[in-house]
Design an enzyme around this catalytic site. Structure first.
Site, PDB file in Angstrom:
ATOM      1  N   GLY A  98       7.715  63.466  31.992  1.00  0.00           N
ATOM      2  CA  GLY A  98       6.328  63.012  31.943  1.00  0.00           C
ATOM      3  C   GLY A  98       6.202  61.617  32.550  1.00  0.00           C
ATOM      4  N   GLY A  99       5.149  60.898  32.119  1.00  0.00           N
ATOM      5  CA  GLY A  99       4.858  59.594  32.709  1.00  0.00           C
ATOM      6  C   GLY A  99       5.958  58.564  32.504  1.00  0.00           C
ATOM      7  N   GLY A 144      12.878  50.359  23.464  1.00  0.00           N
ATOM      8  CA  GLY A 144      11.616  50.835  24.032  1.00  0.00           C
ATOM      9  C   GLY A 144      10.517  49.803  23.869  1.00  0.00           C
ATOM     10  N   LYS A 164      -4.625  57.468  32.753  1.00  0.00           N
ATOM     11  CA  LYS A 164      -3.753  56.802  33.720  1.00  0.00           C
ATOM     12  C   LYS A 164      -3.760  57.464  35.105  1.00  0.00           C
ATOM     13  CE  LYS A 164      -0.164  54.550  31.007  1.00  0.00           C
ATOM     14  NZ  LYS A 164       1.287  54.491  30.806  1.00  0.00           N
ATOM     15  N   SER A 214      -1.152  46.529  22.405  1.00  0.00           N
ATOM     16  CA  SER A 214      -1.515  45.699  23.564  1.00  0.00           C
ATOM     17  C   SER A 214      -2.477  44.572  23.201  1.00  0.00           C
ATOM     18  CB  SER A 214      -2.114  46.569  24.680  1.00  0.00           C
ATOM     19  OG  SER A 214      -1.130  47.437  25.175  1.00  0.00           O
ATOM     20  N   ASP A 232       4.753  49.970  34.547  1.00  0.00           N
ATOM     21  CA  ASP A 232       5.672  50.640  33.615  1.00  0.00           C
ATOM     22  C   ASP A 232       7.123  50.618  34.119  1.00  0.00           C
ATOM     23  OD1 ASP A 232       3.891  51.280  31.603  1.00  0.00           O
ATOM     24  OD2 ASP A 232       3.367  53.221  32.466  1.00  0.00           O
ATOM     25  N   TYR A 280       9.049  53.695  20.636  1.00  0.00           N
ATOM     26  CA  TYR A 280       9.125  52.431  19.884  1.00  0.00           C
ATOM     27  C   TYR A 280       8.398  52.503  18.542  1.00  0.00           C
ATOM     28  CZ  TYR A 280       4.587  51.891  22.062  1.00  0.00           C
ATOM     29  OH  TYR A 280       3.295  52.105  22.483  1.00  0.00           O
TER      30      TYR A 280
HETATM   31  P1  NAP Z   1       4.158  62.718  28.616  1.00  0.00           P
HETATM   32  O1  NAP Z   1       3.673  62.279  29.953  1.00  0.00           O
HETATM   33  O2  NAP Z   1       3.328  63.614  27.777  1.00  0.00           O
HETATM   34  O3  NAP Z   1       5.602  63.395  28.839  1.00  0.00           O
HETATM   35  C1  NAP Z   1       6.387  63.820  27.767  1.00  0.00           C
HETATM   36  C2  NAP Z   1       7.598  64.560  28.307  1.00  0.00           C
HETATM   37  O4  NAP Z   1       8.425  64.908  27.207  1.00  0.00           O
HETATM   38  C3  NAP Z   1       7.248  65.852  29.034  1.00  0.00           C
HETATM   39  O5  NAP Z   1       8.179  66.069  30.054  1.00  0.00           O
HETATM   40  C4  NAP Z   1       7.406  66.876  27.913  1.00  0.00           C
HETATM   41  O6  NAP Z   1       7.672  68.176  28.372  1.00  0.00           O
HETATM   42  C5  NAP Z   1       8.629  66.321  27.219  1.00  0.00           C
HETATM   43  N1  NAP Z   1       8.752  66.791  25.849  1.00  0.00           N
HETATM   44  C6  NAP Z   1       7.850  66.675  24.849  1.00  0.00           C
HETATM   45  N2  NAP Z   1       8.338  67.218  23.716  1.00  0.00           N
HETATM   46  C7  NAP Z   1       9.564  67.714  24.028  1.00  0.00           C
HETATM   47  C8  NAP Z   1      10.552  68.396  23.293  1.00  0.00           C
HETATM   48  N3  NAP Z   1      10.380  68.688  21.990  1.00  0.00           N
HETATM   49  N4  NAP Z   1      11.683  68.757  23.926  1.00  0.00           N
HETATM   50  C9  NAP Z   1      11.872  68.479  25.224  1.00  0.00           C
HETATM   51  N5  NAP Z   1      10.964  67.821  25.991  1.00  0.00           N
HETATM   52  C10 NAP Z   1       9.823  67.443  25.380  1.00  0.00           C
HETATM   53  O7  NAP Z   1       4.450  61.456  27.687  1.00  0.00           O
HETATM   54  P2  NAP Z   1       4.982  60.014  28.164  1.00  0.00           P
HETATM   55  O8  NAP Z   1       3.811  59.154  28.490  1.00  0.00           O
HETATM   56  O9  NAP Z   1       6.041  60.211  29.170  1.00  0.00           O
HETATM   57  O10 NAP Z   1       5.559  59.447  26.783  1.00  0.00           O
HETATM   58  C11 NAP Z   1       6.789  59.925  26.246  1.00  0.00           C
HETATM   59  C12 NAP Z   1       7.217  58.972  25.123  1.00  0.00           C
HETATM   60  O11 NAP Z   1       7.446  57.679  25.679  1.00  0.00           O
HETATM   61  C13 NAP Z   1       6.148  58.774  24.035  1.00  0.00           C
HETATM   62  O12 NAP Z   1       6.783  58.677  22.797  1.00  0.00           O
HETATM   63  C14 NAP Z   1       5.516  57.436  24.384  1.00  0.00           C
HETATM   64  O13 NAP Z   1       5.004  56.756  23.265  1.00  0.00           O
HETATM   65  C15 NAP Z   1       6.705  56.706  24.963  1.00  0.00           C
HETATM   66  N6  NAP Z   1       6.335  55.666  25.934  1.00  0.00           N
HETATM   67  C16 NAP Z   1       6.877  54.425  25.758  1.00  0.00           C
HETATM   68  C17 NAP Z   1       6.572  53.426  26.659  1.00  0.00           C
HETATM   69  C18 NAP Z   1       7.151  52.057  26.454  1.00  0.00           C
HETATM   70  O14 NAP Z   1       6.657  51.099  27.065  1.00  0.00           O
HETATM   71  N7  NAP Z   1       8.198  51.906  25.656  1.00  0.00           N
HETATM   72  C19 NAP Z   1       5.729  53.677  27.759  1.00  0.00           C
HETATM   73  C20 NAP Z   1       5.235  54.972  27.925  1.00  0.00           C
HETATM   74  C21 NAP Z   1       5.535  55.962  26.993  1.00  0.00           C
HETATM   75  P3  NAP Z   1       6.459  69.217  28.549  1.00  0.00           P
HETATM   76  O15 NAP Z   1       5.657  68.730  29.709  1.00  0.00           O
HETATM   77  O16 NAP Z   1       7.154  70.495  28.762  1.00  0.00           O
HETATM   78  O17 NAP Z   1       5.654  69.159  27.281  1.00  0.00           O
END
Ligand code: NAP
Length: 292
Positions: A138-139, A255, A71, A22, A112, A234
């Site tokens: 998740g988020g 991403g 957040k 960022s 987002d 990403y």
């Molecule tokens: P988060 O809120 O921690 O949510 C992660 C989700 O993935 C949860 O539902 C989690 O389940 C699930 N998960 C994790 N490991 C898993 C596995 N091995 N098998 C199945 N489900 C699994 O994280 P987030 O903020 O959503 O971020 C997720 C990814 O998106 C990250 O890599 C982040 O860097 C990326 N991201 C990218 C952007 C973008 O702008 N491109 C924006 C935000 C996030 P549980 O709750 O059961 O652990």
């Protein structure tokens, strides 16, 4: 009384912040728009968040990005919250306004879901009437589901390893226009749902550095030609899932483009100017290359 200083001040509040692209994107945007501004990454622990946010206002900052782990916890610390951020239950951008007496007002937003929608639009994918699979609950998954509903997707299947988390998204975002279902995340369900879906959004950390050999999609099985694949991960930009999509010849949504587009919306909220997306994209690529 506090007047807005020159240069314009912006921050990223999170813990950690050192990995973030960022600062590179927002600094490039300020330069490209000829704005005298500074964007500072500031590491803030949870117990200091409230005073940090008030401190930004006292010091004359115009706004900030909010990242993990703040957040959600920041919501009660703000003077107002946009409808979108309230529905999503998360804030990734704050705008600090001042009235004529210099009294500040801190407003929380979430960009987002716009990142998701604009990244899909850039790739030429039409969301309206689409049948989507979102992996994760998740988020990022929540933002994706919200963006898809707002853009009138026909149906969304959330594949979550914890069904209760998926059900919580449905309760929070459920809409009359888009059918929402939750299924357990496993390979069998993914393949079954992929038979009739048009869009697959992967929103878990699977495949993220350092575990770059991991993918939600099984090895040696082509991705169906009617699917567009969107990996929100990403780091790296070419995840294993993206490479599998390339090998199968299906359209890919980046991403990184989601990240750039949500940042562009933050810039617009702070400056009231269209963000220089090209300059932000170049800066994001450079920052990620340097980080490897
Ligand atoms: P988060 O809120 O921690 O949510 C992660 C989700 O993935 C949860 O539902 C989690 O389940 C699930 N998960 C994790 N490991 C898993 C596995 N091995 N098998 C199945 N489900 C699994 O994280 P987030 O903020 O959503 O971020 C997720 C990814 O998106 C990250 O890599 C982040 O860097 C990326 N991201 C990218 C952007 C973008 O702008 N491109 C924006 C935000 C996030 P549980 O709750 O059961 O652990």
């Amino acid at each position: 009384m506090n007047t807005a200083p020159n240069p314009l001040l912006f921050a990223l509040l999170g813990d950690p912040v050192s990995h973030s692209v960022s600062p590179a994107m927002q600094s490039a945007a300020l330069t490209a728009k000829n704005l005298d501004g500074i964007y500072l990454p500031i590491q803030v622990g949870s117990s200091d968040l409230r005073s940090a946010v008030r401190g930004l206002a006292a010091l004359g900052f115009r706004g900030a990005n909010i990242t993990l782990p703040h957040k959600e916890t920041i919501l009660p610390m703000l003077d107002a919250i946009s409808d979108d951020a309230r529905t999503l239950g998360a804030v990734n951008t704050i705008v600090i306004d001042r009235d004529s007496a210099g009294v500040s007002r801190i407003v929380g937003h979430n960009t987002d879901h716009l990142g998701v929608v604009y990244a899909l639009e850039k790739a030429g994918h039409s969301i309206r009437g689409s049948q989507a699979i979102v992996i994760g609950a998740g988020g990022a998954a929540r933002a994706a589901v919200f963006g898809l509903i707002r853009s009138q997707a026909d149906e969304i299947v959330i594949l979550a390893r914890r069904a209760d988390q998926g059900a919580r998204i449905v309760r929070a975002l459920g809409s009359a226009g888009t059918r929402l279902r939750v299924r357990r995340f496993d390979t069998e369900n993914l393949i079954r749902e992929s038979e009739r879906a048009t869009l697959l959004i992967h929103a878990t950390p699977i495949g993220m550095r350092p575990k770059t050999n991991d993918s939600v999609w099984p090895d040696l099985r082509p991705i169906p030609p009617h699917l567009t694949v969107f990996d929100v991960v990403y780091t790296p930009t070419q995840t294993k899932l993206v490479l599998q999509a390339k090998a199968s010849g299906v359209p890919i949504v980046s991403g990184l483009e989601m990240l750039i587009r949500q940042a562009a919306q933050s810039f617009l909220l702070w400056t009231d100017r269209e963000a220089p997306v090209g300059a932000m994209r170049d800066a994001a690529h450079r920052a990620l290359e340097e980080a490897v």
